[in-house]
Design a protein around this motif. Sequence first.
Motif, PDB file in Angstrom:
ATOM      1  N   SER A   1       0.844  -1.193   0.000  1.00  0.00           N
ATOM      2  CA  SER A   1       0.000   0.000   0.000  1.00  0.00           C
ATOM      3  C   SER A   1       0.878   1.242   0.000  1.00  0.00           C
ATOM      4  O   SER A   1       2.075   1.175   0.307  1.00  0.00           O
ATOM      5  CB  SER A   1      -0.913   0.022   1.229  1.00  0.00           C
ATOM      6  OG  SER A   1      -0.149   0.160   2.421  1.00  0.00           O
TER       7      SER A   1
ATOM      8  N   GLU B   1      -1.925   6.014   2.748  1.00  0.00           N
ATOM      9  CA  GLU B   1      -3.181   5.315   3.032  1.00  0.00           C
ATOM     10  C   GLU B   1      -3.310   4.945   4.514  1.00  0.00           C
ATOM     11  O   GLU B   1      -4.402   4.623   4.978  1.00  0.00           O
ATOM     12  CB  GLU B   1      -3.283   4.054   2.178  1.00  0.00           C
ATOM     13  CG  GLU B   1      -3.390   4.311   0.682  1.00  0.00           C
ATOM     14  CD  GLU B   1      -3.504   3.026  -0.109  1.00  0.00           C
ATOM     15  OE1 GLU B   1      -4.644   2.605  -0.396  1.00  0.00           O
ATOM     16  OE2 GLU B   1      -2.463   2.418  -0.428  1.00  0.00           O
TER      17      GLU B   1
ATOM     18  N   LYS C   1      -2.531   2.321   6.317  1.00  0.00           N
ATOM     19  CA  LYS C   1      -3.110   1.014   6.610  1.00  0.00           C
ATOM     20  C   LYS C   1      -2.341   0.369   7.757  1.00  0.00           C
ATOM     21  O   LYS C   1      -1.608  -0.612   7.599  1.00  0.00           O
ATOM     22  CB  LYS C   1      -3.125   0.149   5.358  1.00  0.00           C
ATOM     23  CG  LYS C   1      -3.996   0.732   4.257  1.00  0.00           C
ATOM     24  CD  LYS C   1      -4.365  -0.282   3.205  1.00  0.00           C
ATOM     25  CE  LYS C   1      -5.347   0.313   2.213  1.00  0.00           C
ATOM     26  NZ  LYS C   1      -5.883  -0.683   1.260  1.00  0.00           N
TER      27      LYS C   1
ATOM     28  N   GLU D   1      -2.448  -3.354   8.505  1.00  0.00           N
ATOM     29  CA  GLU D   1      -1.647  -4.156   7.586  1.00  0.00           C
ATOM     30  C   GLU D   1      -0.161  -4.021   7.894  1.00  0.00           C
ATOM     31  O   GLU D   1       0.582  -5.000   7.789  1.00  0.00           O
ATOM     32  CB  GLU D   1      -1.939  -3.746   6.142  1.00  0.00           C
ATOM     33  CG  GLU D   1      -3.360  -4.088   5.709  1.00  0.00           C
ATOM     34  CD  GLU D   1      -3.643  -3.719   4.260  1.00  0.00           C
ATOM     35  OE1 GLU D   1      -2.739  -3.133   3.610  1.00  0.00           O
ATOM     36  OE2 GLU D   1      -4.756  -4.003   3.782  1.00  0.00           O
TER      37      GLU D   1
ATOM     38  N   SER E   1      -4.899  -5.254  -0.416  1.00  0.00           N
ATOM     39  CA  SER E   1      -6.260  -4.731  -0.393  1.00  0.00           C
ATOM     40  C   SER E   1      -6.467  -3.578  -1.372  1.00  0.00           C
ATOM     41  O   SER E   1      -7.601  -3.259  -1.719  1.00  0.00           O
ATOM     42  CB  SER E   1      -6.633  -4.284   1.026  1.00  0.00           C
ATOM     43  OG  SER E   1      -5.752  -3.271   1.491  1.00  0.00           O
ATOM     44  N   ASN E   2      -5.390  -2.940  -1.814  1.00  0.00           N
ATOM     45  CA  ASN E   2      -5.476  -1.863  -2.792  1.00  0.00           C
ATOM     46  C   ASN E   2      -5.608  -2.485  -4.180  1.00  0.00           C
ATOM     47  O   ASN E   2      -4.668  -3.107  -4.679  1.00  0.00           O
ATOM     48  CB  ASN E   2      -4.234  -0.966  -2.712  1.00  0.00           C
ATOM     49  CG  ASN E   2      -4.271   0.209  -3.671  1.00  0.00           C
ATOM     50  OD1 ASN E   2      -4.466   0.025  -4.868  1.00  0.00           O
ATOM     51  ND2 ASN E   2      -4.058   1.414  -3.158  1.00  0.00           N
TER      52      ASN E   2
END
Length: 246
Positions: free
Chosen positions: A97, A101, A103, A106, A197-198
């Motif tokens: 990512s 972002e 995250k 993650e 997930s991106n």
Amino acid sequence: MLNVVGKVIILTGASSGIGEATAKVLASNGAKVVLAARREERLRNLKLALEKQGGTVEYKVTDVTSQEQMEELARFTIDTFGQIDVLINNAGIMPLSFLHEKKVMEWDQMIDVNIKGVLYGIGAVLPYMRKRKQGHIIDVSSVTGHIVRKTWAVYSGTKFAVRAITEALRQEEAENNIRTTIICPGGVRTELVNTISNEEIKKSINESLQIALPPEAIANSILYAISQPEHTAVNEIIVRPTKQEL
């Protein structure tokens, strides 16, 4: 004869990808393999398949982010086979990512699996290897442990860390005849992409995997490192697809 026959080998991340391929290669070459991962059904099916081919295989459901479970894995191996010759720290995740972002979950997961999981594995087996003055610890890093690209910041950070940890381990345990190997794969067709997930990044990675290696290519590199004479330590192997530039 390869110097792998009869060796007792713990393999994390064994339920798919590089781990599954490595289990098949090692079992077919006479090693006694202890499979470790979280997905019990996959472990059970792999054990049954390898046993049908004449392999000696056991498994233990293990979460590498738990120090307690890694210690239990080591004790299980000792109770089952009486010794630990090789540990392969293969479990890893790669939810790439952009840093903006944020995250954080993650990031934490990558640190827990990719760094702490390696440390817990090393800590679990070292007492047994030091006592015997013999052993081999193989840690799977990545070519991204050598280079960094955008969106790879945290993942690369964990893989740089694996290389640093393994090199320090080499220096600390050389006198105890404990070998270390860092395996650095380039593009390999595995389930790692599924942890991203991106969707934009996932699409880009999937496109790059058109030239990716099969997991067996890395499994054969691991076999090569293990099969060397005890006085020879293959300390690092980088394996890329021929057409991969970075």
